[in-house]
Design a protein around this motif. Structure first.
Motif, PDB file in Angstrom:
ATOM      1  N   ALA A  33      74.972  40.362  84.857  1.00 33.60           N
ATOM      2  CA  ALA A  33      74.023  40.825  85.868  1.00 33.60           C
ATOM      3  C   ALA A  33      73.183  41.958  85.297  1.00 33.60           C
ATOM      4  N   SER A  34      71.892  41.937  85.598  1.00 36.51           N
ATOM      5  CA  SER A  34      70.982  42.959  85.096  1.00 36.51           C
ATOM      6  C   SER A  34      70.012  43.350  86.195  1.00 36.51           C
ATOM      7  N   SER A  35      69.361  44.480  86.019  1.00 40.00           N
ATOM      8  CA  SER A  35      68.381  44.960  86.983  1.00 40.00           C
ATOM      9  C   SER A  35      67.230  45.608  86.232  1.00 40.00           C
ATOM     10  N   ILE A  36      66.047  45.537  86.854  1.00 38.47           N
ATOM     11  CA  ILE A  36      64.853  46.136  86.246  1.00 38.47           C
ATOM     12  C   ILE A  36      64.859  47.622  86.564  1.00 38.47           C
ATOM     13  N   GLY A  37      64.758  48.437  85.505  1.00 38.39           N
ATOM     14  CA  GLY A  37      64.755  49.871  85.687  1.00 38.39           C
ATOM     15  C   GLY A  37      63.395  50.513  85.502  1.00 38.39           C
ATOM     16  N   GLU A 267      58.864  37.702  89.177  1.00 35.30           N
ATOM     17  CA  GLU A 267      60.025  38.494  89.547  1.00 35.30           C
ATOM     18  C   GLU A 267      59.553  39.749  90.272  1.00 35.30           C
ATOM     19  N   ASP A 268      60.299  40.156  91.275  1.00 37.18           N
ATOM     20  CA  ASP A 268      59.969  41.355  92.041  1.00 37.18           C
ATOM     21  C   ASP A 268      60.424  42.594  91.280  1.00 37.18           C
ATOM     22  N   TRP A 269      59.659  43.662  91.424  1.00 37.14           N
ATOM     23  CA  TRP A 269      60.020  44.961  90.844  1.00 37.14           C
ATOM     24  C   TRP A 269      60.485  45.847  91.991  1.00 37.14           C
ATOM     25  N   ASN A 270      61.776  46.044  92.102  1.00 38.90           N
ATOM     26  CA  ASN A 270      62.346  46.801  93.214  1.00 38.90           C
ATOM     27  C   ASN A 270      62.810  48.171  92.744  1.00 38.90           C
ATOM     28  N   ASN A 271      62.205  49.206  93.307  1.00 38.13           N
ATOM     29  CA  ASN A 271      62.633  50.580  93.067  1.00 38.13           C
ATOM     30  C   ASN A 271      62.664  50.898  91.576  1.00 38.13           C
ATOM     31  N   VAL A 272      61.543  50.661  90.903  1.00 39.94           N
ATOM     32  CA  VAL A 272      61.485  50.818  89.454  1.00 39.94           C
ATOM     33  C   VAL A 272      60.733  52.093  89.089  1.00 39.94           C
ATOM     34  N   LYS A 273      60.965  52.557  87.876  1.00 37.95           N
ATOM     35  CA  LYS A 273      60.204  53.656  87.296  1.00 37.95           C
ATOM     36  C   LYS A 273      58.909  53.065  86.743  1.00 37.95           C
ATOM     37  N   LEU A 274      57.794  53.403  87.365  1.00 38.53           N
ATOM     38  CA  LEU A 274      56.513  52.747  87.083  1.00 38.53           C
ATOM     39  C   LEU A 274      55.635  53.643  86.219  1.00 38.53           C
ATOM     40  N   THR A 275      55.046  53.047  85.192  1.00 35.55           N
ATOM     41  CA  THR A 275      54.109  53.736  84.306  1.00 35.55           C
ATOM     42  C   THR A 275      52.855  52.897  84.167  1.00 35.55           C
ATOM     43  N   LEU A 276      51.698  53.528  84.282  1.00 37.24           N
ATOM     44  CA  LEU A 276      50.412  52.877  84.082  1.00 37.24           C
ATOM     45  C   LEU A 276      49.817  53.396  82.788  1.00 37.24           C
ATOM     46  N   SER A 277      49.370  52.492  81.947  1.00 32.77           N
ATOM     47  CA  SER A 277      48.829  52.867  80.642  1.00 32.77           C
ATOM     48  C   SER A 277      47.387  52.420  80.533  1.00 32.77           C
ATOM     49  N   THR A 278      46.550  53.289  79.938  1.00 32.68           N
ATOM     50  CA  THR A 278      45.150  52.941  79.692  1.00 32.68           C
ATOM     51  C   THR A 278      44.967  52.272  78.340  1.00 32.68           C
ATOM     52  N   ALA A 279      46.054  52.135  77.554  1.00 28.78           N
ATOM     53  CA  ALA A 279      45.951  51.454  76.266  1.00 28.78           C
ATOM     54  C   ALA A 279      45.588  49.986  76.470  1.00 28.78           C
TER      55      ALA A 279
END
Length: 562
Positions: A33-37, A267-279
């Protein structure tokens, strides 16, 4: 690649940056089992990081992470881990998988919702059928009462009235029920269409296909294994959006920087640490190589083929004639070998998620955990806010519109670039206009249009226009225009006003345009005859200028544009 030994110290070491081709089967394996962090979103993709942990005995193990999105880019797969059991990575395998149930929780919910709506639709169909049967029964009763059998007695007037009253009451309730079910079915049809539309967006051509990653490790002793898996997926992007709020009291602009995110990765992103990049990883790691630009003498065209003499009719079978035509017009093997070979396929450059340059790209880590469903819906998150000192100026073009517009000229004093995106402008708390912000690098100027301001008035009036003859013989003509432009500052503060007008532009040396007023020291000349006035007006004061010019031309030519 040589397997990497994982020590017990809590030091993360990269195990593998490789995805291996599809394999037919896995044998015995343990599902993990794994989860998106964490997720990093770019303008054309996203990099997803999954975490999993397991207590393992000594020996060899296959750890399976299944139901990963089908859009997973295999060449982007990265695996890292740490272990207390002195683990060694043996290999990592990726394969396509097909499953009976859909892997996306949002799709499951929509499918269940659609089944429920279809069940309600079937119940309404049944109810409508019963009501329609009742209506037919009432009509049959009415016909039976008014058309008795051949030997039967006719009903009395009181009996007819009773039958009519009963049938009318029953028929009225039946028709009302049919109307109600028709309205409910129409509403239900709209709900079903909306759910089907959402499902159509989520269920792309990949259908129920998914990816499965198998990590094979060997532990010298029993211990815990913490596994991290990161991969790039298509179907995700973010675009910038801005709110610019001009504070007149302190002459500053509060700039709100937002990210509008859409994702349909599967896949859904639930309660994740989100980063937006301009690269922009799609541009590759380096500048493309130029190919030689060859210039040579053009080869003469080949001579046209000599006409073939008409062949005499033959008695060849049809199949033999077809084979002969194919051989005549098909290139031979020798011709095919001498043809220019197609360029060999080249390996695609591996895109990285690193920031390219602090001056041209930046990464924004969203403070609070975020949840984004895989439904392609837009979600706006706050990136940053900045206070930009501004210089205010009022601009106008009275020849086109007698209105004065407020502009705020600010400088990007942040350390990150402002990418192109939609811009909403506010004057204090009042919404002014919508527009677009161009790309602004750190230190560059940006001009924000804040809309028309009635606190400054401007008026342009044609005072005079006349034509006269020129020259000793009166063979020439002169047309003179005179305009009066008046500007008034109705505010309680001194303001700077810049406005433009224009002179006619001559495209013929026989047509001469001359500026008579104002003097050149009072204005600034721009290209194509544009004139610019730049004034500072005290509170409650007005100022006017006269724009006067003449156009001379020979009398025997007709001038357009006057």
């Amino acid at each position: 690649m040589t397997p990497t030994c994982l020590k017990g110290e809590p030091v993360r070491r990269t195990l593998l940056a490789l995805a291996i081709a599809t394999i037919p089967g896995l044998g015995s394996a343990a599902g993990l089992a794994s989860s998106i962090g964490a997720v990093t979103v770019y303008q054309d993709r996203a990099v997803v990081t999954r975490a999993a942990s397991s207590e393992l005995a000594a020996g060899e193990h296959e750890l399976v992470l299944d139901k990963l999105p089908a859009s997973l880019q295999e060449n982007s797969l990265q695996v890292s881990a740490r272990s207390t059991g002195q683990a060694t990575l043996l290999d990592v395998k990726v394969r396509d998988a097909y499953q009976a149930d859909t892997p996306n929780d949002r799709v499951k919910q929509l499918e269940a919702q659609l089944r429920g709506l279809e069940g309600r639709q079937a119940a309404l169909d049944d109810e409508a059928a019963v009501l329609d049967n009742q209506r037919e029964l009432v009509l049959m009763m009415q016909r039976g009462a008014t058309e008795p059998a051949k030997d039967g007695a006719r009903p009395t007037l009181d009996e007819l009235k009773a039958i009519q009253s009963l049938s009318a009451d029953t028929l009225g309730r039946t028709l009302a029920g049919l109307r109600r079910t028709a309205e409910q079915k129409a509403d239900l049809d709209r709900e079903i269409a909306a759910v089907q539309s959402q499902l159509g967006q989520l269920q792309n051509a990949q259908g129920r296909r998914s990816k499965t990653v198998t990590v094979r490790v060997s532990l010298a002793r029993a211990g815990k294994l913490d596994l991290n898996l990161s991969y790039a997926v298509a179907g995700a992007r973010w675009t910038p959006a801005y709110d610019a709020r001009l504070r007149l009291a302190d002459r500053g602009v509060d700039l709100g920087y937002f990210g509008v995110i859409r994702q349909n990765t599967g896949e859904d992103w639930n309660n994740v640490k989100l980063t937006l990049s301009t690269a922009r990883p799609a541009l590759g790691g380096g500048a493309p190589a130029l190919q030689p630009w060859i210039v040579d003498v053009a080869a003469p065209p080949p001579p046209p083929p000599a006409p073939r003499p008409a062949a005499a009719p033959s008695a060849k079978p049809q199949a033999e004639a077809v084979a002969e035509r194919r051989a005549r017009y098909s290139p031979s093997l020798a011709d095919a070998a001498s043809a220019t070979p197609e360029p060999a396929p080249q390996d695609i450059e591996l895109s990285t998620a690193q920031v390219q340059n602090e001056a041209t790209s930046a990464s924004f880590q969203i403070k609070n955990p975020a949840t984004l469903l895989s439904d392609n819906a837009s979600q706006r998150v706050a990136i940053a806010t900045a206070r930009l000192p501004a210089t205010l100026q009022y601009q106008s073009t009275p020849a086109l519109r007698p209105a004065v517009y407020l502009t705020a000229q600010a400088s990007n004093n942040t350390d990150y670039p402002l990418l192109p995106g939609p811009l909403n402008t506010f004057l204090d708390d009042a919404f002014v206009a919508s527009g677009t912000l161009k790309a602004v690098m750190p230190g560059e100027k940006v001009e924000l249009a804040m809309g028309a301001d009635d606190g400054i008035s401007i008026e342009r009036q044609l005072v005079n226009r006349y034509t006269e003859s020129t020259g000793f013989s009166g063979g020439g003509k002169r047309v003179t225009y005179e305009y009066r432009i008046t500007v008034k500052n109705n505010k309680t503060t001194k303001e700077r006003v810049s406005f433009k007008d224009r002179l006619p532009v001559s495209r013929n040396e026989k047509i001469v345009v001359k500026l008579l007023s104002p003097a050149d020291r009072e204005i600034k000349r721009e290209d194509d005859g544009r004139l610019v006035w730049d004034w500072e007006l005290e509170p409650g004061k007005s100022r006017e200028t006269v724009l006067k010019f003449s156009i001379d031309h020979p009398g025997d030519i007709e001038v357009s544009g006057l």
